[in-house]
Design a protein around this motif. Sequence first.
Motif, PDB file in Angstrom:
ATOM      1  N   SER A 251       0.691  -0.837   0.161  1.00  0.00           N
ATOM      2  CA  SER A 251      -0.117  -0.214   0.200  1.00  0.00           C
ATOM      3  C   SER A 251       0.595   1.275  -0.499  1.00  0.00           C
ATOM      4  O   SER A 251       1.796   1.292   0.369  1.00  0.00           O
ATOM      5  N   ARG A 252       0.469   2.092  -0.518  1.00  0.00           N
ATOM      6  CA  ARG A 252       1.133   3.184  -0.475  1.00  0.00           C
ATOM      7  C   ARG A 252       1.696   4.252   0.400  1.00  0.00           C
ATOM      8  O   ARG A 252       2.784   4.781   1.031  1.00  0.00           O
ATOM      9  N   ALA A 321      -0.093  -6.745   6.316  1.00  0.00           N
ATOM     10  CA  ALA A 321       0.660  -7.085   4.126  1.00  0.00           C
ATOM     11  C   ALA A 321       1.334  -8.072   4.191  1.00  0.00           C
ATOM     12  O   ALA A 321       1.635  -8.566   5.243  1.00  0.00           O
TER      13      ALA A 321
END
Length: 432
Positions: A251-252, A321
């Motif tokens: 993710s960013r 993640a």
Amino acid sequence: MTFGTRGDIQPYAALAVELARAGHEVVLAIPEQLTDLVPADLRTPENPSAPAGPRAPGPGAITVAPAGTHMLGLLRDVMPDLSGARDGLRTMSLMRAAMKDHLEETWRAAQCEPDVIVYHSKCQGAPHIAERLGIPAVLSIPLPFYTPTTAYPAPFFGGASFGRVGNRASYRANRLGNALYADMLSDFRQRIGLDGRVGRLQDPLVNPDGSPVDVLYPYSRHVLPVPPDYPSTAHVTGYWFLDSPADAVLSRDITDFLEADEPPVYIGFGSMGFGKGAEDRRAAVLEALERTGLRGIVATGWGGITPGAAADPRVLVIEGAPHDALFPHCVAVVHHGGAGSVAAGLRAGRPTQVVPFLGDQPFWGARLHELGVGPEPVPPRRLGRSLAAHLGQLVGTPAYARRAGEVAAGIRDEDGTAAARGILERIVDRWG
């Protein structure tokens, strides 16, 4: 057939992918919540929930047959609110009902004329289904849990040794797995047309005809050497890795954090922890990072650590993640010592601190320290007193990083799923 959280399912999805890409037809019986682990290009579009069960997929395809969906939902709903083992006992009746559902679901999943069933030990109906269908059943678990050896005790006894005789004797405890469910399994046998009852201390390594059960152990011999007294039916294959899709990205917020400064320490305990201690663990983790001055990525999971952004800009709190994508960007990793997390951290070559909660986690924690890739395990109750000092050792001891790199090189030379595929092909040929 497998059941559990994402870490329990992912290795078996990796094996399914290996088999499908080699041209085999695969039915994967797992909870519906984790269907996304199977690559879309291999997943069949048909409905596996039809009353007759899944049809055999075409060569090179995987059919996902829902099994354990209700049971996993219970775990996710209940675990964050548990305060310990006593609360866990109160959920037993709910889990028994879900277990009955799971037995029926795995029976339905097997209505595809299979040649062999590979099953995690949590799928207790599998050997009975295989007996009914007249095919081999291959037990599999990513830790040395079943095959007796003098080298070390059964993993649920932790990292201590009881001597050669005591170590081997400790594996008799594995027969207790049927004790809680013997009556249920006996009823299930009658339901699918088999005679005989399940003994409460039945040996899981012996087939109904008296022959030995083959067992696949998807862990690395570079992490735990194969004991010289293992029989030919115990197969240590190497880890079964399911890599994230090539187009998958972190993710960013994670990539921005990684690019902002030096590599962080990863800290996360997955689905462990019993939620009523999650706030204390969060406080201990944030305090340890502050005291050491280390940057950190803290993964809350579902029950391990209380969520919420950290006040310190040098700490990023996330739900989770993909480990294979994140760990190579970290300077070290701290986790509960689950088999999947151990595999991911070592494959990335990262020094590892284990905070074991239950089951086989103390065993892996002791083993990783003995292997030289990290400090001694830290019990969860001692996080507040000990984590900062252990983080300092973890990051500040060059020998840990060097040894982790050596272990990673050995792991990367293995192809665990290909080895398992070859073993299964030989078992089917031998059976036929």
